[in-house]
Design an enzyme around this catalytic site. Structure first.
Site, mmCIF file in Angstrom:
data_model
loop_
_atom_site.group_PDB
_atom_site.id
_atom_site.type_symbol
_atom_site.label_atom_id
_atom_site.label_comp_id
_atom_site.label_asym_id
_atom_site.label_seq_id
_atom_site.Cartn_x
_atom_site.Cartn_y
_atom_site.Cartn_z
ATOM 1 N N ASP A 157 -9.362 4.858 9.389
ATOM 2 C CA ASP A 157 -10.607 5.132 10.091
ATOM 3 C C ASP A 157 -10.499 4.711 11.563
ATOM 4 O O ASP A 157 -10.040 3.611 11.875
ATOM 5 C CB ASP A 157 -11.745 4.363 9.410
ATOM 6 C CG ASP A 157 -13.106 4.690 9.966
ATOM 7 O OD1 ASP A 157 -13.500 5.865 9.905
ATOM 8 O OD2 ASP A 157 -13.781 3.757 10.465
ATOM 9 N N GLU B 47 8.614 1.100 3.719
ATOM 10 C CA GLU B 47 9.195 0.316 2.631
ATOM 11 C C GLU B 47 8.769 0.852 1.260
ATOM 12 O O GLU B 47 9.289 0.398 0.234
ATOM 13 C CB GLU B 47 8.783 -1.151 2.755
ATOM 14 C CG GLU B 47 9.265 -1.832 4.035
ATOM 15 C CD GLU B 47 8.789 -3.270 4.115
ATOM 16 O OE1 GLU B 47 8.583 -3.886 3.048
ATOM 17 O OE2 GLU B 47 8.610 -3.770 5.237
#
Length: 530
Positions: A214, A268
């Site tokens: 956001d 990752e």
């Protein structure tokens, strides 16, 4: 039609699944209610996964369901690593994610990194602490201007109406680009990033497939900007441009470094994706090669139903995406703007135009974001003042109607409200008495319905070889019309926004937003050909 196991495995094994995906935005409190309290919840979504699989979407984007006082319907967060009891609990989320994956759909969350609730433990500690304290350093506190500090630090205005600064009894002011109940975080403070990284890893470790970030272009800012530089914030519920891109609170150099940190964490976890609400239509904090994977582009959403304007928006979006090495993104509605059936004129004309633009959007290469209920052709609802809950409405004293009209709960079945949304007696926003014809149940049985059109279009987009290729080329077309072809696949999409019939481009029709007339394309209609 259930997806095959082969397709589910293909989605699961492809770390770049998102490059041509269809995301479906679930505004959680308005999607489906499982516990009769009139508010949608996680179990309600889980109970409707079969519908979403039938629709054919690739991923869900869930609006905030974190612990919150709900001043701004979940965008005021007290704990970003827990589920608010209004929506369920972590066990309910685990069940939803597992079942969505079994249905071949990913699940992404709405991340709110720039502000907290004023009830957050950090802000409560800041209120108890003195000016200049480490506790206040996590937020944006400033002394006021004027002889006694009685004026705010600058002239910035709030996104929801009124000033962006509130003064405390001790004389200092704090920044809130939304309501005073949502103080802005200070991204120069190391605790802010440390906490966000903890939040990212928490949800990724639970199996979440990514995030919508956001106000991602606001993750740094020139708070001490001069007077006169901050009065340009756009009204959140309007789809017309993004003048806030010019405000110094947005798109400063530090934003990209924060985006890189977010990307490094996601790297990752292969196959996870971050989409930034970056106001890409303003040329601001677009994703960089090592930044967020995707950036929302609101150009098409902000475009009227006009072929020339839509073509310009598409060309600019494709060029902007190409410059960043990212897929283009397309959307026609979301929880912050009026629904496009109403924006295109409402009634039968608005519905015809919405059907046409759905085919335009789904014909384009890249990523598509659908807003729950658009596949049903829902219009905005003109709610009475007593029913409105949006802080925009209340923050402006009713001068701006706010976004509630686009957030009314979805109608699922039956002839009378609440149309299967809840077994309770009422809903958090009232539902119209004339939506029986718009329910999912009614439209599934109607081959000419908006829902049937979306299902056919999504299935063709997914399976037909004509949709291959990442580029388009334009045809010559009559005034008020356009036609483009997907390079590599050959799909042709033609749109008529003129007032008369026009000839079709060469090819065989595979889908139209409405019937042809004497073999020609009528006004307010789009068609796909191969």
């Amino acid at each position: 039609m259930r997806r095959s196991a082969d397709l589910r495995n293909e989605i699961a094994d492809d770390p770049t699944w998102w490059r041509n995906a269809i995301f479906y935005q679930v505004y959680v409190r308005s999607f489906a209610d499982s516990d009769a309290d009139g508010v949608g919840d996680l179990e309600g979504i889980r109970g409707r996964l079969g519908y979403l699989e039938l629709l054919g979407v690739d991923a869900l984007w869930l609006s905030p369901f974190f612990r919150s006082p709900m001043v701004d319907h979940g965008y005021d967060v007290t704990d970003p690593r827990d589920v608010d009891p209004l929506f369920g609990d972590l066990a309910a989320l685990d069940r939803l994610v597992a079942d969505a994956h079994a249905h071949g759909m990913r699940v992404t969350l709405d991340l709110v990194p720039n502000r907290t609730s004023d009830q957050h433990a950090w802000f409560q500690a800041a209120l108890r602490s003195a000016p200049g304290s480490p506790e206040r350093g996590r937020y944006v506190f400033r002394d006021g201007r004027g002889a006694g500090g009685e004026l705010p630090p600058n002239d910035w205005t709030s996104m929801v109406g009124g000033p962006a600064w509130t003064r405390l009894p001790d004389g200092q002011w704090f920044l809130h680009l939304f309501t005073p109940r949502q103080p802005d975080l200070n991204w120069a403070h190391p605790d802010v990033w440390t906490d966000l990284e903890r939040t990212l890893r928490f949800w990724l470790d639970l199996g979440i497939d990514g995030f919508r970030v956001d106000v991602a272009h606001g993750m740094a800012g020139a708070v001490d900007a001069p007077e006169g530089a901050g009065g340009l914030l756009v009204a959140a519920e309007t789809p017309t441009g993004s003048p806030e891109d010019d405000a110094p609170r947005f798109d400063v150099d530090g934003v990209h470094e924060i985006h890189r940190r977010v990307r490094a964490v996601l790297d990752e976890y292969p196959g996870r994706v971050a989409t930034g609400e970056v106001r890409a239509d303003g040329g601001g904090a677009l994703p960089l090669p090592d930044g967020l994977h995707l950036g929302f582009d609101f150009r098409l959403l902000a475009t009227p139903f006009d072929a020339d304007a839509a073509r310009e928006a598409i060309e600019r979006s494709l060029a902007a995406a190409s410059a960043t090495g990212r897929p283009p993104t397309w959307t026609l509605s979301n929880h912050d703007v009026g629904r496009h059936v109403s924006r295109y004129g409402g009634g039968d004309a608005g519905t015809r135009r919405a059907r046409a633009m759905a085919l335009v959007e789904l014909a384009l290469p890249g990523v598509v974001y659908l807003y729950n209920g658009e596949e049903l052709g829902l219009p905005d609802v003109d709610l009475a003042g007593w029913a409105r809950q949006d802080p925009i409405f209340h923050g402006t004293g009713g001068a701006r109607r706010g976004r509630d009209g686009a957030r009314v709960p979805l109608p699922w079945e039956g002839e009378v409200a609440p149309y299967g949304f809840t077994t309770g007696a009422s809903t958090w926003l009232p539902m119209p008495e004339d939506w029986g014809r718009l329910t999912a149940e009614a439209q599934l049985e109607d081959p000419d319905s908006m829902l049937s059109l979306y299902r056919q279009a999504i299935e063709l987009r997914r399976t037909h070889p004509a949709f291959e290729g990442d580029e388009i080329e334009w045809y010559g077309a009559p005034p008020g019309c356009f036609a483009f072809r997907r390079k590599g696949g050959g799909l042709i999409c033609a749109l008529n926004t003129s007032g008369g019939l026009v000839p079709l481009p060469p090819g065989d029709v595979v889908l139209g937003s409405g019937p042809l007339e004497d073999g020609q394309l009528p006004p307010d209609t789009a068609v796909w050909l191969v």
